[in-house]
Design an enzyme around this catalytic site. Structure first.
Site, PDB file in Angstrom:
ATOM      1  N   ASP A   1     -54.395 -28.855 -17.520  1.00  0.00           N
ATOM      2  CA  ASP A   1     -55.377 -27.915 -18.064  1.00  0.00           C
ATOM      3  C   ASP A   1     -56.817 -28.409 -17.927  1.00  0.00           C
ATOM      4  OD1 ASP A   1     -53.305 -26.224 -18.793  1.00  0.00           O
ATOM      5  OD2 ASP A   1     -53.112 -27.099 -20.780  1.00  0.00           O
ATOM      6  N   GLU A   2     -57.077 -29.211 -16.895  1.00  0.00           N
ATOM      7  CA  GLU A   2     -58.417 -29.741 -16.674  1.00  0.00           C
ATOM      8  C   GLU A   2     -59.026 -29.236 -15.361  1.00  0.00           C
ATOM      9  OE1 GLU A   2     -60.307 -31.616 -18.525  1.00  0.00           O
ATOM     10  OE2 GLU A   2     -58.978 -32.419 -20.081  1.00  0.00           O
TER      11      GLU A   2
END
EC number: 3.5.1.10
Length: 284
Positions: free
Chosen positions: A226-227
Site C-alpha cells: 500500500d505504498e
C-alpha cells in the site's frame, strides 16, 4: 486518420516542445491535446501529446522520426496506437462491487478496454464471467502454492497480451517478485484514504479513530504494501453516528468510482511515474 498518444519525460531544458512538435508536423500529424509539467524539485519535464496522423502512418515510423529528438534530450518515451483496444486482466476475491462497476463502464463505452480474463481465489464471480463471456480462472492461493499461482498469472498476462492487471478488491498480497516484474502495470484499489489505515480492516481502524472522512485510493502496486504511487483518490464525509457497516457501505461506492477512474487515466496514457509519485494529466 490514425490516433496516437505519446508520453515523454527528461531533464528540463529549452527547446523540448519545439523539437517534438516539429518532428510530428513533419509527419503530417495534427495535435489534438497537449499537456506539460515541470517538476521544479527534480528539474524533470513531463509531456503528453494526443495527435492524429495519416492513415498510412505506423508506430515504428513515428518512433523512427522522433528518434533523433529522443536521443538529443535523453528522453523516456511511450507511444500508444489508439486503434488497438487495451486489454485488462481483472483480479477479484469475494467482494465484486469494483469489478461489476468496471465491467459496466466498459459495456456503456465510457471505458474503452477489454477484460480478457478474470482471476480469483474464490468461485464467487464465475457467474459474472460467464454472463460477460470472459474466461474465468479459479486459482486458490496458499503459502505452499503462491509462487506457482503467480507464475500462472505472469503466463496469462503474456498469453493474453494484457496491458494492465486490475486488483478489483483482490484480497491477496502480491509477492515482491511479481510486484517488481509488473511494476507500473498493476493497479490496486485500497479501501482507505492512504497513507492512513493501511493493511487489513481499514474501515474498522477508521471507525475506532472516529474519522470525519473516509475514502479510497487507487495506486500502482509495489513491493511495499500500500505504498505505491497514487493515481486517484476520493473522500466522503461521515459522522460519529455511523457504524462500521455504514462506513463499509459508503466506501464501496467510492472504491468502485475511484478504481474505474484510475484505470481510465492509465489506459489513456494520462499517468506518468515520477519517482514515488505520479503526474496525472486529467482531461479538460
Amino acid at each position: 486518420m490514425k490516433y496516437f498518444d505519446i508520453t515523454l519525460s527528461c531533464e528540463d531544458r529549452p527547446g523540448i516542445v519545439a523539437a517534438v512538435t516539429a518532428r510530428l508536423a513533419g509527419l503530417g500529424a495534427n495535435i489534438a491535446e497537449s499537456n506539460q509539467f515541470w517538476d521544479r524539485q527534480t528539474n524533470r519535464f513531463f509531456m503528453r501529446i494526443s495527435f492524429t496522423a495519416p492513415a498510412e502512418a505506423a508506430a515504428s515510423g513515428i518512433e523512427e522520426e522522433l528518434a533523433p529528438v529522443v536521443s538529443e534530450f535523453n528522453m523516456e518515451t511511450a507511444l500508444i496506437d489508439r486503434s488497438r483496444k487495451p486489454k485488462i486482466v481483472a483480479m477479484v476475491s469475494r467482494f465484486d462491487h469494483a469489478l461489476l462497476h468496471l465491467l459496466y463502464q466498459i459495456r456503456v463505452g465510457w471505458l474503452d478496454a477489454e477484460v480478457v480474463a478474470i482471476v480469483s481465489n474464490h468461485e464467487d464471480s464465475r457467474r459474472t464471467a460467464e454472463i460477460e463471456g470472459i474466461p474465468y480462472h479459479y486459482w486458490p492461493v496458499t503459502k505452499a502454492n503462491k509462487a506457482e499461482q503467480e507464475a500462472k498469472l505472469l503466463d496469462l498476462v503474456e498469453e493474453t497480451g494484457a496491458d494492465l492487471v486490475v486488483l478489483a478488491r483482490y484480497m491477496q498480497v502480491l509477492s515482491d517478485n511479481l510486484s517488481n516484474r509488473l511494476f507500473g502495470r498493476v493497479i490496486n484499489i485500497h479501501h482507505s484514504f492512504l497513507p492512513s489505515f493501511k493493511g487489513a480492516r481499514p474501515y474498522q481502524q477508521a471507525f475506532e479513530r472516529g474519522v470525519k472522512v473516509i475514502g479510497a485510493t487507487a495506486h500502482y502496486v509495489t513491493a511495499d504494501l500500500d505504498e505505491g504511487p497514487i493515481i486517484e483518490q476520493e473522500t466522503e464525509r461521515v459522522t460519529h453516528a455511523m457504524s462500521v457497516e455504514d462506513l463499509v457501505h459508503t466506501g464501496r461506492d467510492i472504491e468502485s468510482r475511484v478504481l474505474a477512474r484510475a484505470v481510465k487515466l492509465h489506459l489513456e496514457s494520462r499517468v506518468m511515474l515520477n519517482g514515488r509519485k505520479t503526474v496525472v494529466f486529467a482531461k479538460g
